[in-house]
Enzyme design. Structure first.
Site, short mmCIF file in Angstrom:
data_model
loop_
_atom_site.label_atom_id
_atom_site.label_comp_id
_atom_site.label_asym_id
_atom_site.label_seq_id
_atom_site.Cartn_x
_atom_site.Cartn_y
_atom_site.Cartn_z
N ASN A 165 -1.32 -4.20 0.08
CA ASN A 165 -2.03 -3.60 -0.13
C ASN A 165 -1.15 -3.34 0.90
O ASN A 165 -2.05 -2.27 1.67
CB ASN A 165 -3.05 -3.98 0.41
CG ASN A 165 -3.40 -5.10 1.45
OD1 ASN A 165 -2.23 -5.66 2.50
ND2 ASN A 165 -5.14 -5.04 1.82
N HIS A 216 -5.44 -5.64 13.14
CA HIS A 216 -6.89 -5.56 12.23
C HIS A 216 -7.38 -7.64 11.95
O HIS A 216 -8.04 -8.42 11.32
CB HIS A 216 -7.63 -4.86 11.30
CG HIS A 216 -7.11 -4.45 9.87
ND1 HIS A 216 -6.67 -3.46 9.42
CD2 HIS A 216 -5.78 -5.27 9.37
CE1 HIS A 216 -5.77 -3.66 8.27
NE2 HIS A 216 -5.27 -4.95 8.27
N ASN A 217 -6.02 -8.08 12.73
CA ASN A 217 -6.44 -9.06 12.66
C ASN A 217 -5.23 -9.80 13.91
O ASN A 217 -4.29 -10.06 14.14
CB ASN A 217 -4.73 -10.28 11.29
CG ASN A 217 -5.50 -10.32 10.20
OD1 ASN A 217 -6.71 -9.50 10.05
ND2 ASN A 217 -4.87 -10.50 8.33
N SER A 258 -10.08 7.73 3.36
CA SER A 258 -10.13 6.66 4.31
C SER A 258 -11.13 7.05 5.23
O SER A 258 -11.29 8.97 5.13
CB SER A 258 -8.65 6.78 4.56
OG SER A 258 -7.53 5.70 3.49
N HIS A 296 -12.88 -2.27 8.83
CA HIS A 296 -11.50 -2.85 9.09
C HIS A 296 -11.20 -1.77 7.36
O HIS A 296 -9.82 -1.22 7.05
CB HIS A 296 -10.44 -4.38 8.74
CG HIS A 296 -10.49 -5.08 7.82
ND1 HIS A 296 -11.43 -4.92 6.61
CD2 HIS A 296 -8.91 -4.92 7.25
CE1 HIS A 296 -11.13 -5.78 5.78
NE2 HIS A 296 -9.42 -5.96 6.00
N GLY A 316 -12.15 -4.33 1.15
CA GLY A 316 -12.46 -5.61 1.32
C GLY A 316 -12.19 -5.47 -0.47
O GLY A 316 -12.79 -4.81 -1.33
#
Lengths: 151, 485
Positions: free
Chosen positions: B207, B333-334, B389, B408, B411
């Site tokens: 992704n 985001h991680n 987005s 984020h 999903g």
């Protein structure tokens, strides 16, 4: 038991394989075949390069993770893809008195070639071999494994 | 480990929050941000149990949280947020994810939609040529030896700027200014270094993407104007992370942490929650390695930004200033960050794990960039390939409730296999083109896996965040062209 020795299983974000083998060596070889099958069209791979692979793990699950992770490494760093896996041995090294705990070692010869954009197709890239629901166990007269990959 | 479907108790707190009350080995309650419709689909997968599992970890503060884009992950759920006391708490690689500092960068521009629409195919093709996506594709202008690579790991985006990729002014508009402190490359294994060397300056697949789009809706004109966003203007979104280096770091440390958890007597409801006390040797090593991988990802996004700018300059024959491809913001985001949060009236230093969650700091926060202090930190929320987005900003309420965190992305909802099945017989490429979206990808097989139906509707996720008050909706972006691995 499938002819290929493995089948795909689904997970929401990722992919896994259920693997079968008449013995541990065949199990590990089939698991690697399953991995290549996810990444690329294996029928297009020629056996031009041979590599010796040696890995260790504190238990069979970790051995499986380390074994399959080798191929992710060779794929990324050397652009190598493999088609055939011959396991030479899988041994259990006993714990040393007051020293290192017991572990497993594996040695194999693997056959494949360098990835070529012109000839090879990439199906999916695999980020990592995970611990999720990992299983390597004996089932009556054969062996089974389950491995989930992070895509 | 057995796979029992234990019936978890869940109570409605209000329209947008659901509590999993503390029971058994849980040290705190779990809270999932969702509405009535979404909570039903959330209950279908194992993710609420994962939220409960995280609550078992030592030193966890307040609640084990999950954002509305929650879905099942490895140990920690995706969309999970968990903060730990730095003295009593633990650090867990599974709470960060395999793709350390996978994140999103948004560029705005001085170009209007209609100025480039007839050049879109050329732009997409040239982006595809200029930005390597994966195995076997590499640019000759990035040649790293180990010594130089270690500099990348220490300096992050600043390394890229010093080497001609972008300008110093870019750094202010990146979370942590594009460099996490405490990155010591000695903790990185040679295997991780090798994977990194072969992949700096590549996009990756799955992704990950670079998407050219335009501002389709503005929800708050004043805030949008401070962020430099105006309707119909072209935007570029870059979504990628630390590539093989990050995955290898996670892999290396999962093994170390499994042993560490045993050593420190930490009981784990799930082996993938393995962890060590933040102040332990293993904890400190991981934090250092994580910072290295995060810096690699910041450098990667900075390098790709430069190539995006070059592409536009070449294809359109327009200069840098007129193009104005400036960074709105770049978010992780991680990641795990050391932050100060007010807990019951006391300022506490915490280690906040965000896995598939974005920092969402309010106006006037010290870490919100100066130009945005009046409005809040931008929160970038990419949707799936065919849809929209969103850009949000952080709020005071997110500081109070979620350690300054928000969602984020969309999903995943459907397995890749199910998505492929659903795509059978369809030309996804053509469907997208019919919607005015051009796609170039290395592996078209992944296109089938990335169809919209496979993802939650990000609009719903964003609306829940907005209505819950932990983020404020500012703008919507729609895609025109995408490149993927």
């Amino acid at each position: 038991m499938t002819e290929k020795g493995y089948e795909f299983i689904n997970h929401t974000a990722d992919l896994g394989i259920l693997v079968y083998g008449k013995d541990l060596k065949e199990l590990f070889a089939n698991a690697a075949c399953g991995l290549s099958d996810i990444i690329t069209d294996v029928s297009r791979i020629n056996e031009k390069i041979t590599k010796e692979i040696k890995v260790e793990g504190i238990d069979l699950e970790q051995l499986m993770i380390n074994w399959l992770s080798e191929f992710l490494y060779y794929y990324e760093v050397d652009s190598l893809i493999f088609k055939r896996y011959v396991i030479i041995y899988i041994n259990n090294v006993e714990a040393e008195e007051g020293g290192k705990q017991s572990f497993f070692t594996l040695k194999a010869m693997v056959y494949g070639e360098k990835f070529d954009l012109e000839r090879h197709i990439i199906n999916t890239e695999i980020k990592a071999v995970t611990y999720h629901q990992i299983e390597v166990r004996r089932d009556n007269d054969h062996w089974r494994a389950r491995i989930i990959f992070d895509l | 480990m057995s796979e029992e479907k234990v019936k978890l108790r869940m109570e409605r707190i209000d329209d947008y929050r659901w509590r999993i009350p503390k029971e058994g080995g849980m040290r705190v309650d779990g809270i999932i941000y969702a509405d009535e419709k979404m909570i039903e689909s959330i209950k279908e997968d194992q993710s609420p149990q994962q939220v409960a599992n995280v609550a078992h970890l030592p030193g966890i503060v307040s609640h084990s949280l999950a954002m509305p884009d929650i879905h099942w992950g490895y140990g920690f759920p995706i969309g999970g947020v968990a903060a730990f006391d730095i003295d009593e708490g633990v650090i867990s690689p599974g709470g960060v994810g395999y793709d350390i500092n996978c994140g999103v960068r948004l560029l705005r521009s001085g170009l209007k939609h209609d100025e480039v629409s007839d050049k879109m195919r050329n732009i997409v093709n040239t982006l595809f040529q200029n930005i390597p996506t994966g195995v076997g594709s590499k640019r000759k202008d990035i040649k790293l030896n180990e010594k130089e690579e270690k500099k990348v790991l220490k300096e992050g985006a600043a390394w890229a700027v010093s080497n001609g990729f972008g300008a110093k002014e870019d750094l202010e508009f990146i979370e942590a200014k594009g460099c996490l402190e405490g990155a010591e490359p000695e903790v990185i294994t040679s295997r991780a270094l090798e994977r990194g060397r072969s992949q700096l300056g590549t996009l990756g697949s799955g992704n990950h993407f670079v998407e050219v789009g335009y501002v389709s809706e503005i929800y708050d004109k004043e805030v949008a104007s401070v962020l430099g966003l105006e309707k119909d203007y072209i935007t570029v979104v870059i979504h990628t992370g630390s590539r093989g280096l990050g995955y290898q770091v996670c892999d290396d440390f999962l093994k170390i942490m499994i042993n560490a958890a045993r050593e420190y007597g930490i009981e784990l409801p799930d082996r993938q929650l393995c962890c060590a006390p933040i102040k332990s040797e293993q904890g400190k090593s991981y934090l250092s390695a994580m910072a290295c991988a995060a810096n690699f990802a910041f450098a990667n996004r900075q390098i790709i930004t430069h190539w995006v700018r070059e592409t536009f300059e070449d294809v359109l024959g327009i200069g840098k200033n007129r193009l104005g491809l400036n960074i709105v913001y770049d978010v992780c985001h991680n990641i795990a960050k050391f932050e100060t949060h007010n807990i019951d009236g006391v300022n506490k230093r915490l280690c906040v794990h965000r896995k598939g969650a974005t920092r969402s700091f309010p106006p006037n926060h010290h870490d919100t960039p100066d130009p945005y202090k009046s409005v809040g930190q931008p929160v970038l929320v990419p949707g799936d390939m065919g849809r929209y987005s969103y850009v949000m900003v952080g709020t005071e309420r997110s500081m109070t409730e979620t350690f300054g965190s928000a969602c984020h992305g969309a999903g995943r909802m459907m397995s890749r296999h199910a998505a492929k099945k659903s795509s059978k017989g369809r030309s996804i490429l053509k469907e997208l083109e019919d919607h005015g979206i051009l796609v170039r990808a290395t592996g078209y097989a992944t296109l089938a896996e990335e169809i919209s139906e496979a993802y939650k509707d990000v609009a719903e996720v964003v609306d829940i965040v907005h209505c819950a008050g932990i983020g404020k909706k500012i703008a919507q972006l729609r895609p025109l062209g995408v490149i993927k691995g």
